[in-house]
Design a protein around this motif. Structure first.
Motif, PDB file in Angstrom:
ATOM      1  N   ILE A   1       9.016  -4.138  -4.706  1.00 10.79           N
ATOM      2  CA  ILE A   1       9.016  -3.690  -6.057  1.00 10.79           C
ATOM      3  C   ILE A   1      10.549  -3.468  -6.649  1.00 10.79           C
ATOM      4  O   ILE A   1      11.334  -2.905  -5.725  1.00 10.79           O
TER       5      ILE A   1
ATOM      6  N   THR B   1      -7.453   0.848  -8.969  1.00  5.14           N
ATOM      7  CA  THR B   1      -6.698   0.771  -9.948  1.00  5.14           C
ATOM      8  C   THR B   1      -5.848   2.026 -10.431  1.00  5.14           C
ATOM      9  O   THR B   1      -6.555   2.906 -10.620  1.00  5.14           O
ATOM     10  N   PHE B   2      -4.431   1.907 -10.578  1.00  7.07           N
ATOM     11  CA  PHE B   2      -3.654   2.916 -10.829  1.00  7.07           C
ATOM     12  C   PHE B   2      -3.307   2.729 -12.316  1.00  7.07           C
ATOM     13  O   PHE B   2      -2.941   1.570 -12.559  1.00  7.07           O
TER      14      PHE B   2
ATOM     15  N   PHE C   1       5.063   7.324  -7.714  1.00  9.67           N
ATOM     16  CA  PHE C   1       5.125   6.804  -9.039  1.00  9.67           C
ATOM     17  C   PHE C   1       4.308   7.795  -9.931  1.00  9.67           C
ATOM     18  O   PHE C   1       4.246   7.621 -11.219  1.00  9.67           O
TER      19      PHE C   1
ATOM     20  N   ASP D   1       6.013  -1.690  -1.116  1.00  2.44           N
ATOM     21  CA  ASP D   1       4.898  -0.853  -0.916  1.00  2.44           C
ATOM     22  C   ASP D   1       4.231  -1.126   0.283  1.00  2.44           C
ATOM     23  O   ASP D   1       4.707  -1.900   1.318  1.00  2.44           O
TER      24      ASP D   1
ATOM     25  N   ALA E   1      -3.058   2.486  -0.717  1.00  2.53           N
ATOM     26  CA  ALA E   1      -2.270   2.148  -2.007  1.00  2.53           C
ATOM     27  C   ALA E   1      -2.233   3.908  -2.748  1.00  2.53           C
ATOM     28  O   ALA E   1      -1.281   4.084  -3.309  1.00  2.53           O
ATOM     29  N   LYS E   2      -3.019   4.580  -2.410  1.00  6.20           N
ATOM     30  CA  LYS E   2      -3.035   5.987  -3.074  1.00  6.20           C
ATOM     31  C   LYS E   2      -1.797   6.804  -2.823  1.00  6.20           C
ATOM     32  O   LYS E   2      -1.330   7.409  -3.633  1.00  6.20           O
TER      33      LYS E   2
ATOM     34  N   LEU F   1       1.231   7.591 -10.502  1.00  8.45           N
ATOM     35  CA  LEU F   1      -0.097   6.894 -11.057  1.00  8.45           C
ATOM     36  C   LEU F   1      -1.353   7.598 -10.911  1.00  8.45           C
ATOM     37  O   LEU F   1      -1.384   8.120  -9.822  1.00  8.45           O
TER      38      LEU F   1
ATOM     39  N   PHE G   1       0.907   6.000  -1.532  1.00  7.51           N
ATOM     40  CA  PHE G   1       2.232   5.316  -2.112  1.00  7.51           C
ATOM     41  C   PHE G   1       2.388   5.347  -3.685  1.00  7.51           C
ATOM     42  O   PHE G   1       3.133   6.079  -4.374  1.00  7.51           O
ATOM     43  N   TYR G   2       1.407   4.994  -4.266  1.00  7.95           N
ATOM     44  CA  TYR G   2       1.402   4.644  -5.811  1.00  7.95           C
ATOM     45  C   TYR G   2       1.276   6.159  -6.509  1.00  7.95           C
ATOM     46  O   TYR G   2       1.740   6.169  -7.487  1.00  7.95           O
ATOM     47  N   GLN G   3       0.443   6.912  -6.094  1.00  7.36           N
ATOM     48  CA  GLN G   3       0.416   8.329  -6.543  1.00  7.36           C
ATOM     49  C   GLN G   3       1.704   9.127  -6.520  1.00  7.36           C
ATOM     50  O   GLN G   3       2.018  10.012  -7.244  1.00  7.36           O
TER      51      GLN G   3
ATOM     52  N   ILE H   1       8.741  -1.924 -11.948  1.00 11.56           N
ATOM     53  CA  ILE H   1       8.409  -0.640 -12.216  1.00 11.56           C
ATOM     54  C   ILE H   1       9.816   0.234 -13.008  1.00 11.56           C
ATOM     55  O   ILE H   1      10.495   0.575 -12.462  1.00 11.56           O
TER      56      ILE H   1
END
Length: 116
Positions: free
Chosen positions: A110, A39-40, A26, A104, A18-19, A28, A21-23, A67
């Motif tokens: 998403i 948790t992001f 987006f 994701d 997840a790190k 985060l 992708f979400y960082q 989002i």
């Protein structure tokens, strides 16, 4: 009684995936890491919302997450640079948003959107 927060929980066999992708997509920040859960978060204050839908609008499937971003074109360029498949859009919808769908690394659909 007041609802203080609503948290989306996404099942993942390897939460470390997840790190990236979400960082990177987006921006985060990783704010909690227990190994089995990461948790992001963003610094923005957000309104707690839960949407219940029979479709995602315009005949699309219901996304698990929506989002909202302040610069859809910037996110779109990042998604394209990372070769993340776009499943819908980008499109300007009649209800006043421009959006596209991606997944994701765990298959979560998403809805990435910006109000026009």
């Amino acid at each position: 009684m007041k609802v203080k927060r609503i948290v989306a929980n996404i099942a993942a066999s390897n939460p470390a995936d997840a790190k990236v992708f979400y960082q990177s997509v987006f921006g985060l920040e990783l704010v909690m890491d227990h190994g089995w859960i990461k948790t992001f978060s963003a610094e923005e204050k957000m309104i707690a919302q839960v949407s219940i839908a029979s479709e995602g609008g315009s005949g699309t499937p219901v996304p698990a997450l929506s989002i909202e971003v302040d610069d859809l074109e910037a996110v779109l360029q990042t998604v394209k640079a990372k070769h993340i498949p776009i499943e819908y859009g980008p499109v300007a919808e009649p209800w006043g948003v421009r959006r596209f769908y991606i997944r994701d690394p765990f298959g979560t659909l998403i809805n990435v959107l910006q109000h026009q």
